[in-house]
Design an enzyme around this catalytic site. Sequence first.
Site, PDB file in Angstrom:
ATOM      1  N   GLU A   1     -11.100 -13.703   7.398  1.00  0.00           N
ATOM      2  CA  GLU A   1     -10.324 -13.450   6.150  1.00  0.00           C
ATOM      3  C   GLU A   1      -9.496 -12.167   6.340  1.00  0.00           C
ATOM      4  OE1 GLU A   1     -12.820 -13.267   2.748  1.00  0.00           O
ATOM      5  OE2 GLU A   1     -13.824 -15.063   3.213  1.00  0.00           O
TER       6      GLU A   1
ATOM      7  N   ARG B   1     -21.450 -17.760   1.078  1.00  0.00           N
ATOM      8  CA  ARG B   1     -21.107 -17.009   2.504  1.00  0.00           C
ATOM      9  C   ARG B   1     -20.801 -18.142   3.379  1.00  0.00           C
ATOM     10  NH1 ARG B   1     -20.444 -13.149  -0.202  1.00  0.00           N
ATOM     11  NH2 ARG B   1     -21.597 -11.044   0.099  1.00  0.00           N
TER      12      ARG B   1
ATOM     13  N   ILE C   1     -26.574 -15.981  -9.703  1.00  0.00           N
ATOM     14  CA  ILE C   1     -25.458 -16.760  -9.924  1.00  0.00           C
ATOM     15  C   ILE C   1     -25.847 -18.252  -9.712  1.00  0.00           C
ATOM     16  CG2 ILE C   1     -23.534 -17.559  -8.641  1.00  0.00           C
ATOM     17  CD1 ILE C   1     -23.143 -14.807  -7.070  1.00  0.00           C
TER      18      ILE C   1
ATOM     19  N   THR D   1     -19.201 -21.076  -2.445  1.00  0.00           N
ATOM     20  CA  THR D   1     -18.739 -19.790  -2.985  1.00  0.00           C
ATOM     21  C   THR D   1     -19.362 -18.616  -2.468  1.00  0.00           C
ATOM     22  OG1 THR D   1     -19.802 -19.962  -4.986  1.00  0.00           O
ATOM     23  CG2 THR D   1     -17.439 -20.912  -4.938  1.00  0.00           C
TER      24      THR D   1
ATOM     25  N   HIS E   1     -10.984 -16.751  -1.089  1.00  0.00           N
ATOM     26  CA  HIS E   1     -12.010 -15.743  -1.536  1.00  0.00           C
ATOM     27  C   HIS E   1     -11.768 -15.122  -2.850  1.00  0.00           C
ATOM     28  CE1 HIS E   1     -15.678 -13.179   0.382  1.00  0.00           C
ATOM     29  NE2 HIS E   1     -15.758 -13.574  -1.016  1.00  0.00           N
TER      30      HIS E   1
ATOM     31  N   GLY F   1     -30.937 -17.858  -7.634  1.00  0.00           N
ATOM     32  CA  GLY F   1     -30.780 -16.671  -8.190  1.00  0.00           C
ATOM     33  C   GLY F   1     -30.055 -16.256  -9.151  1.00  0.00           C
TER      34      GLY F   1
ATOM     35  N   SER G   1     -34.779 -23.487  -2.192  1.00  0.00           N
ATOM     36  CA  SER G   1     -34.582 -22.321  -1.356  1.00  0.00           C
ATOM     37  C   SER G   1     -35.863 -21.943  -0.791  1.00  0.00           C
ATOM     38  CB  SER G   1     -34.041 -21.065  -2.033  1.00  0.00           C
ATOM     39  OG  SER G   1     -34.993 -20.496  -2.939  1.00  0.00           O
TER      40      SER G   1
END
Length: 321
Positions: free
Chosen positions: A267, A238, A157, A236, A286, A155, A176
Site C-alpha cells: 500500500e 488484514r 468489529i 476489511t 484501505h 470481536g 474463530s
Amino acid sequence: MRLRCAVLDDFQQVATELADWSPVADDVEVVAFDTHFTDEDALATALADVDIVVTLRERVPFPATLIARLPRLKLLIASGMRNSVIDYAAAEAHGVTVCGTASSSTPPVELTWALLLGLARGLVEESTALRTGGPWQSTVGADLHGRRLGLLGLGKIGSRVAQVGLAFGMRVSAWSQNLTKERTDEIGVDLAPSKEDLLASSDFVSVHLALGDRTRGLLGPAELALLKPTAYLINTSRTAIVDQDALLAALHEGRFAGAGVDVFDVEPLPAAHPMRTAPRLLATPHLGYVSRANYATYYGQAVENIRAYLTGSPVRLLRPN
C-alpha cells in the site's frame, strides 16, 4: 528553535484542518506529506531534520535500520493503539518515545457493509453503465434477507457487523479458534461447528480477525474452494489472512461470485498490481479507518501526545503487540 513534525500519508491534505494544532504551534512546525514514500532511503531523506513523526496505521514500517538513520527523531505517533511495524527495541535504544491514539471501530464496520452491499447489488457495474450509455439493468442482485452471513471473528468489529446482518434479516454464523457459544449467544448469532462449515454454508463471508501466527494464510486455496459459486468474500481486516495468489486465481477462474477488499499486500497499490485488474473484485484503497471523526481523533490526540511529551509526561505509550 521550534521542533519539526512530519505528518505522513496525508493523502487528503486534511491533517491540519481536522484538528486544532494551535496548542503546540509555538513549539512545533508541522509539515504534512501528501505522497507516500516507497522506500527507506526516500523516507530517511525526507525525515532527516524531523523531531516528531505522525504516521497512519501500519502503512509505513519503522525498522531499526530506519530509526538509526533519524538522529533527530524523538517522538513517533501512530494512529491506533496497536502497531506491528515499529521496532520498539530500536526506538527505545535511540531514545524515541512511541505513542498511539484511539481509533473507532465504526468506520470499518460501515465500510464492510458498503462493500457487501455494493457487491450484492452490482452497484459499480450498474452505475458505470448508467453514466456511460451502457445497458439499462444488466445484473440481478443477490438477496440479503434470509441468506447466511458467515463471520470469521466476532470481536469488536465482527460483532457490530453481525448486528447489522441481523437487522437485514440474515442468518448469521461466526467462527474463530477461541470463539465460544457463550459469546455467540450474547450477540445472538450461531456458532459454526468449524471454519470449513462456515465457508461452505455461507452466502457472504466477512473477515474480522487480528493478524497473527494462527491467522496468517487462514484462507488458502483449499478454504476458498469451499465457498459456494454464488458466495461473496469480504476482507476489511488484514491482507495476509487471505492467500492473495489463491484469491486472484479464484477470482479469475470464477470459483465464487466475487470479493470486496480494502486491504492489500502493498500500500499504496502499485499501478501494475494484479489486484487493480482482477475480475469480480470490488476494491477500495484501505478506506476502513478513513472518516472525518476518526481523523479528528487521530490528529487531535496526536496534538495531545505532543503536548504531553513536551511537558515530560508522555501519554498513550505504545508497547510491542
